[in-house]
Design a protein around this motif. Structure first.
Motif: not given
Length: 306
Positions: A160-174, A183-197
């Motif tokens: 229901p709150e999709w107009k106030n959502c933020i789309i997040v990628s769990p890694d830089a590749g996404g 862009d299609r939803l006209n909302v912001d996005f964020a991403l998470i940079h991860k480092e693996r052992k």
């Protein structure tokens, strides 16, 4: 014009049946079995001479056996004088091994591409490739389909709150995937940079973007042991997100994945039915997992929205 003949491998018969029902076709007759030494044997039970053959086999379950079965089925149809053979591979096997990221590392996705071509495939249909450049490993036609339309529909219908959502990628590749959806939803996005052992083990995560007081929607092409998306969910809650959803095209859910998801602060985890997991999820009664695109049984334990 050649007729279409649709065959199912043993990896995901339910998906193949759904596709056949949607097309108004009967699945072709094929017998797959193993000899006592575990060699795979495939017998095509009907004529495919001059026909347009489609073989549905996903990279799930016993991946190596299913891949070998697919190669044998392709070759069997090809030498039986079929007009064209199309391999429909919803989850492309070995897609994560798409580059030489360290010394002496194999590029296994390229090897799989070569094997499919040599077996006789004329056309490949897959979905949400882990890396789009895998298409370039082939000298035959490749159609990489996207789950984005279904993802957009699900977000609008069930959050229901999709107009106030933020789309997040769990890694830089996404990043490209989530920016397109945002862009299609006209909302912001964020991403998470991860480092693996090492593989399947995340060492450190850094959030790039502001999720405070917003609904965060994690979008990824696949989740295996789910360490990444569960760590990402914790990171988003710590950063002030009010709710966290996860949407995945290929839900592999191996090892401790289910327990991790149930322990993570997800509102819901949505995955497609392209990866055969129904029996496992029903037995484990994971309450947060949904399924879309092809099936979401009304009596499934986690069907909040069906």
């Amino acid at each position: 014009m050649p007729n279409i003949v649709l065959f199912s491998g043993s990896s995901h018969h339910d998906l193949s049946q759904k596709v056949a029902d949607r097309l108004g076709l009967e699945l072709g007759k094929v017998i797959t079995k193993k000899f006592s030494n575990q060699e795979t044997c495939v017998e095509i039970g009907e004529s495919v001479r001059g026909e347009d053959v489609y073989i549905i086999q996903s990279g799930c379950g016993e991946i190596n056996d299913n891949l070998m079965e697919l190669l044998i089925m392709i070759n069997a149809c090809k030498i039986a004088s079929s007009s064209r053979v199309t391999a429909v591979i919803p989850c492309f096997p070995y897609a994560r091994q798409d580059k030489k990221d360290k010394s002496r590392a194999p590029i296994s996705a390229k090897l799989v591409a070569n094997m499919l071509s040599v077996a006789g495939a004329d056309h490949i249909i897959t979905m949400d490739l882990h890396a789009s450049q895998i298409q370039g490993f082939f000298d035959i036609a490749v159609d990489n389909l996207y789950a984005e339309p279904a993802v957009l529909q699900w977000i609008k219908e069930h959050i229901p709150e999709w107009k106030n959502c933020i789309i997040v990628s769990p890694d830089a590749g996404g990043a490209k995937r989530v920016t397109s959806i945002a862009d299609r939803l006209n909302v912001d996005f964020a991403l998470i940079h991860k480092e693996r052992k090492k593989a399947n083990e995340v060492d450190r995560m850094v959030l790039v973007g502001d999720v405070k007081d917003r609904v965060a929607i994690l979008v990824d092409d696949m989740a295996d042991t789910c360490g990444t998306i569960c760590h990402a969910a914790d990171k988003l809650i710590d950063a002030g997100a009010v709710k966290v959803y996860a949407i995945l095209t290929h839900g592999i859910f191996s090892g401790p994945a289910i327990s991790r998801i149930n322990s993570a602060p997800f509102e819901a985890v949505q995955c497609s039915s392209l990866f055969y997991q129904f029996t496992t999820l029903a037995v484990l009664k994971c309450p947060d997992l949904q399924g879309w695109i092809v099936w979401i049984p009304s009596d499934f334990p986690g069907n909040k929205f069906g």
